[in-house]
Design an enzyme around this catalytic site. Structure first.
Site, PDB file in Angstrom:
ATOM      1  N   LYS A  69     -10.912  -4.730  11.032  1.00  0.00           N
ATOM      2  CA  LYS A  69      -9.850  -4.253  11.934  1.00  0.00           C
ATOM      3  C   LYS A  69      -9.784  -5.107  13.205  1.00  0.00           C
ATOM      4  O   LYS A  69      -8.705  -5.490  13.644  1.00  0.00           O
ATOM      5  CB  LYS A  69     -10.043  -2.773  12.290  1.00  0.00           C
ATOM      6  CG  LYS A  69      -9.733  -1.814  11.155  1.00  0.00           C
ATOM      7  CD  LYS A  69      -8.287  -1.917  10.678  1.00  0.00           C
ATOM      8  CE  LYS A  69      -7.925  -0.909   9.623  1.00  0.00           C
ATOM      9  NZ  LYS A  69      -6.651  -1.209   8.942  1.00  0.00           N
ATOM     10  N   ASP A 116      -0.382  -7.336  -5.915  1.00  0.00           N
ATOM     11  CA  ASP A 116      -1.743  -7.367  -5.387  1.00  0.00           C
ATOM     12  C   ASP A 116      -1.708  -8.284  -4.160  1.00  0.00           C
ATOM     13  O   ASP A 116      -1.455  -9.487  -4.295  1.00  0.00           O
ATOM     14  CB  ASP A 116      -2.664  -7.931  -6.485  1.00  0.00           C
ATOM     15  CG  ASP A 116      -4.105  -8.030  -6.022  1.00  0.00           C
ATOM     16  OD1 ASP A 116      -4.359  -7.927  -4.801  1.00  0.00           O
ATOM     17  OD2 ASP A 116      -4.977  -8.232  -6.882  1.00  0.00           O
ATOM     18  N   ARG A 150      -0.326   0.052  -8.212  1.00  0.00           N
ATOM     19  CA  ARG A 150      -0.116   0.876  -9.415  1.00  0.00           C
ATOM     20  C   ARG A 150       1.097   0.414 -10.194  1.00  0.00           C
ATOM     21  O   ARG A 150       2.148   0.149  -9.605  1.00  0.00           O
ATOM     22  CB  ARG A 150       0.148   2.330  -9.008  1.00  0.00           C
ATOM     23  CG  ARG A 150      -1.086   3.021  -8.582  1.00  0.00           C
ATOM     24  CD  ARG A 150      -0.828   4.510  -8.540  1.00  0.00           C
ATOM     25  NE  ARG A 150      -1.655   5.083  -7.491  1.00  0.00           N
ATOM     26  CZ  ARG A 150      -1.412   6.217  -6.864  1.00  0.00           C
ATOM     27  NH1 ARG A 150      -0.341   6.917  -7.168  1.00  0.00           N
ATOM     28  NH2 ARG A 150      -2.219   6.651  -5.929  1.00  0.00           N
ATOM     29  N   TYR A 174     -15.436  -2.250   7.812  1.00  0.00           N
ATOM     30  CA  TYR A 174     -14.063  -1.794   8.041  1.00  0.00           C
ATOM     31  C   TYR A 174     -13.639  -2.173   9.469  1.00  0.00           C
ATOM     32  O   TYR A 174     -12.564  -2.731   9.694  1.00  0.00           O
ATOM     33  CB  TYR A 174     -14.031  -0.275   7.846  1.00  0.00           C
ATOM     34  CG  TYR A 174     -12.695   0.379   8.087  1.00  0.00           C
ATOM     35  CD1 TYR A 174     -11.662   0.254   7.173  1.00  0.00           C
ATOM     36  CD2 TYR A 174     -12.484   1.170   9.223  1.00  0.00           C
ATOM     37  CE1 TYR A 174     -10.447   0.892   7.377  1.00  0.00           C
ATOM     38  CE2 TYR A 174     -11.276   1.805   9.424  1.00  0.00           C
ATOM     39  CZ  TYR A 174     -10.258   1.661   8.501  1.00  0.00           C
ATOM     40  OH  TYR A 174      -9.058   2.290   8.716  1.00  0.00           O
ATOM     41  N   GLY A 206       0.839  -1.206   0.000  1.00  0.00           N
ATOM     42  CA  GLY A 206       0.000   0.000   0.000  1.00  0.00           C
ATOM     43  C   GLY A 206       0.865   1.244   0.000  1.00  0.00           C
ATOM     44  O   GLY A 206       0.487   2.298   0.531  1.00  0.00           O
ATOM     45  N   GLY A 256      -0.276   4.836  -1.025  1.00  0.00           N
ATOM     46  CA  GLY A 256      -1.432   5.404  -0.327  1.00  0.00           C
ATOM     47  C   GLY A 256      -1.067   6.545   0.611  1.00  0.00           C
ATOM     48  O   GLY A 256       0.084   7.006   0.639  1.00  0.00           O
ATOM     49  N   GLN A 257      -2.051   6.970   1.410  1.00  0.00           N
ATOM     50  CA  GLN A 257      -1.852   8.158   2.262  1.00  0.00           C
ATOM     51  C   GLN A 257      -0.689   7.972   3.240  1.00  0.00           C
ATOM     52  O   GLN A 257       0.164   8.847   3.372  1.00  0.00           O
ATOM     53  CB  GLN A 257      -3.148   8.471   3.031  1.00  0.00           C
ATOM     54  CG  GLN A 257      -3.096   9.830   3.731  1.00  0.00           C
ATOM     55  CD  GLN A 257      -4.152  10.013   4.819  1.00  0.00           C
ATOM     56  OE1 GLN A 257      -4.836   9.061   5.209  1.00  0.00           O
ATOM     57  NE2 GLN A 257      -4.294  11.225   5.308  1.00  0.00           N
TER      58      GLN A 257
END
Ligand code: SER
Length: 319
Positions: free
Chosen positions: A146, A53, A36, A142, A8, A11-12
């Protein structure tokens, strides 16, 4: 930690954690992995990048074999609002990906950082001073992922000795990469709109207090936890950590100090409002402070000033 994989990575969190890890451990020792095919330029220029992935165990295993890392920061995940739109995809990515990471870490002997969230709590959790160990019955997919993820990580530690560690992140505020489809995203979007348009329509109502944190603290927390002395850790998955708690109108007031004409209006999104209403207002993070000396550096005031400075420069100094 000598050689690290970050999933990831575009990502952020990943887009800021990767450069921080590369600075500390060297560009060639930090492999950024994302879905990506063409990531940000600096990812390729400053170290290794691989497309993968996490839901496909074969492609993940190839990365384990090719890069021979000893630690994974596993960040691939769908955020709360987007997960609610497609719960099946959320389970596949958030749980399927984590299961693959844990299984391969067991096989290849890797330590795993897996972020949990305020989303791991639910409507019957105490919302003020939310304890480290308390009721966790979330009402979102979500949150279900978690909590399950926290338990699974602890299971892999107790049963297989995999060195799993995690934090429950609050809403994360950053200027480099936007979050994608979370409930706390308003606290990021507001800065972009304040600078560009001097107005913002908030999807959460006034008075919605949530825990928040500025990205430099979030990145430092992940690294410090993975470097912490394991003999001091009574908890593992996952530690409450927080830096500030505010409602939309309080953030507005801080922004207005720098952009006096900034106008805030409200158009409540019922889905995200009900998610926010089921999350803590302010977590007790004393276990993290006691067990690995966690301490945030950015308050609401510091974060607002830094966000406005950096974002206005990034956006061409439009202030
Ligand atoms: N920031 C996340 C979200 O809003 C919570 O961890 O989904």
């Amino acid at each position: 930690m000598k050689r690290i994989l970050v999933t990831g990575a575009t990502g952020q969190i990943g887009s800021e954690l990767v450069p921080a890890l590369r600075k500390k451990y060297g560009g060639d020792n930090v492999i950024a992995a994302g879905h990506r095919k063409t990531p940000q330029k600096d990812f390729i220029e400053e170290g290794l990048y691989t497309t993968l992935d996490v839901t496909e165990i074969e492609s993940l295993e190839k990365a384990f074999q090719e890069y021979r890392f000893d630690t994974i920061f596993h960040l691939s995940s769908l955020l709360s609002a987007v997960a609610e739109e497609n719960p099946q995809a959320a389970w596949k990515v958030n749980m399927g990906g984590l299961y693959n990471v844990l299984e391969l870490s067991r096989k290849y002997g890797c330590a795993v950082f897996s972020p949990s969230s305020i989303g791991a709590f639910g409507p019957n959790t105490p919302r003020n001073n939310t304890p480290q160990d308390t009721i966790q019955r979330p009402s979102t997919i979500y949150g279900v992922c978690k909590v399950s993820g926290e338990l699974l990580c602890d299971y892999y530690f107790t049963h297989y000795g995999v060195d799993t560690r995690g934090v429950r992140y609050p809403g994360l505020i950053s200027y480099k990469t936007l979050p994608g489809g979370g409930t706390t995203d308003y606290a990021v979007d507001i800065f972009f709109r304040a600078i560009q348009e001097k107005s913002y329509t908030c999807f959460l109502q006034k008075g919605t207090y949530l825990d928040m944190m500025y990205m430099p603290d979030a990145v430092r927390a992940a690294i410090e936890l993975m470097e912490a002395d394991p003999s001091q850790l009574k908890h593992r998955n996952a530690f409450n950590i927080t830096a500030m708690s505010f409602a939309p109108e309080e953030l507005t007031a801080q922004i207005q100090k720098y952009i006096p004409g900034f106008l805030m209006s409200y158009q409540v999104d019922p889905v995200r409002q009900s998610i926010a209403d089921s999350w803590p207002r302010h977590m007790d993070d004393s276990a993290a402070r006691d067990e690995w000396s966690w301490k945030p550096q950015y308050s609401l005031e510091d974060m607002t000033k830094d966000m406005i400075d950096r974002l206005s420069k990034k956006m061409g100094g439009t202030l």
